[in-house]
Design an enzyme around this catalytic site. Structure first.
Site, PDB file in Angstrom:
ATOM      1  N   LYS A  54      14.784   4.532  11.896  1.00 48.99           N
ATOM      2  CA  LYS A  54      15.456   3.463  12.909  1.00 48.99           C
ATOM      3  C   LYS A  54      14.891   3.813  14.310  1.00 48.99           C
ATOM      4  CE  LYS A  54      19.694   3.487  10.299  1.00 48.99           C
ATOM      5  NZ  LYS A  54      21.087   3.978  10.045  1.00 48.99           N
ATOM      6  N   GLN A  98      26.186   6.860  12.793  1.00 50.78           N
ATOM      7  CA  GLN A  98      25.649   7.220  11.367  1.00 50.78           C
ATOM      8  C   GLN A  98      26.553   7.992  10.467  1.00 50.78           C
ATOM      9  OE1 GLN A  98      22.265   6.500  10.534  1.00 50.78           O
ATOM     10  NE2 GLN A  98      22.866   7.086   8.691  1.00 50.78           N
ATOM     11  N   ASP A 121      26.209  -2.618  13.254  1.00 55.04           N
ATOM     12  CA  ASP A 121      26.163  -2.448  11.858  1.00 55.04           C
ATOM     13  C   ASP A 121      27.081  -3.518  10.963  1.00 55.04           C
ATOM     14  OD1 ASP A 121      24.694  -0.326  10.919  1.00 55.04           O
ATOM     15  OD2 ASP A 121      25.813   1.248  11.554  1.00 55.04           O
TER      16      ASP A 121
END
Length: 296
Positions: A54, A98, A121
């Site tokens: 990422k 994460q 997200d």
């Protein structure tokens, strides 16, 4: 019939180039660069690998990023305090925690502590609720990436029977919602299957579009799908392979070899859905910076 390959790597590359141009235009108009804050708890090797990927793509598209590492012994209160600091920092546009988290921490509680306006997200209850109501929102990156693939390859969903195998909050559930919603360009009749579904084949065999995110390698065989179906394989599993230097190879949730001569379209693993997920994270971060979804 021989399936046409849905090349997620190619589509993601083109999408990232467009995002890079949009970021440059945004900055050239006098705005600061979008900023993505990543939070990692512990040192899980797979999580570290995902974060590196990422971070690399952030650099490619011109988005600034930084990762804060916390020990796996951090308490829930301490973790939420850190997230609150990020929420209150106006220089941070997007926050990504994460997953997975250590077992003593609740991912639901942590996600809910994120400001929904920075939830790139698309996991926050506010954003999931708005998705369910067909309102503008940050969409979960993997389902959003799949819809970009549908758009790129002109694969229609309207009026089709779509079956989703896997009911996770990250992929399966938002995917089923988007497939059935008009503003997501879905408008499909949608069935969702999970580990308690009896006789999955009875459902998958009728699917015009089959999306599989079950986390079980080679679950879907040729006899479970109908001729000409579109198959989207979200799974990415490590299976033993003595011929590989690593001792394993990556496999999807679908038996690619048996399906490729029966279906009309199929995503490979790797190189299918995965690259799109990261590209959509970049798109959401830019939207957050622009405050396109939640204006001040």
């Amino acid at each position: 019939m021989s399936a046409k390959l849905i090349d997620g790597k190619k589509v993601a590359s083109e999408l990232k180039e467009q995002i890079r141009e949009d970021v440059d235009n945004w900055v050239n108009a006098g705005n600061r660069r979008p900023f993505l804050k990543v939070l990692q708890v512990g040192n899980d090797p797979a999580s570290s690998t995902y974060i590196k990927a990422k971070t690399r793509v952030c650099k490619e598209v011109g988005i600034d990023t930084d990762t804060t590492h916390l020990p796996d012994t951090v308490s829930a209160k301490e973790l939420k305090n850190v997230v609150t600091q990020f929420n209150n920092d106006d220089s941070i546009d997007g926050i990504l925690v994460q997953l997975p988290l250590p077992s003593h921490l609740s991912s639901h509680d942590v996600i809910e502590s994120i400001d929904h306006r920075k939830d790139v997200d698309g996991f926050h209850p506010m954003n999931v609720g708005r998705l369910t109501l067909d309102q503008p929102t940050f969409k979960s990156c993997t389902p959003a990436g799949i819809f970009e693939l549908f758009k790129y390859y002109s694969i229609p969903t309207k009026g089709k029977h779509a079956v989703v195998v896997g009911a996770s909050n990250i992929v399966g559930t938002p995917m089923s919602i988007m497939l059935s919603r008009e503003n997501s360009s879905g408008k499909a009749t949608t069935t969702i299957c999970h580990k308690f579904t009896k006789d999955i084949t009875a459902h998958t065999i009728s699917a015009d579009i089959l999306v599989v995110a079950a986390g079980q390698p080679n679950l879907i065989k040729a006899e479970m799908v109908k001729e000409g179906a579109v198959v989207i394989d979200v799974g990415i599993n490590r299976v033993a392979d003595e011929t590989s230097d690593k001792g394993y190879k990556l496999a999807g949730d679908c038996d690619f070899e048996s399906l490729k001569d029966k279906v009309s379209w199929i995503t490979p693993v790797p190189g299918g859905v995965g690259p799109m997920t990261v590209a959509m994270l970049m798109k959401n971060t830019l939207l957050a910076a622009k405050k396109s979804i939640y204006p001040d």
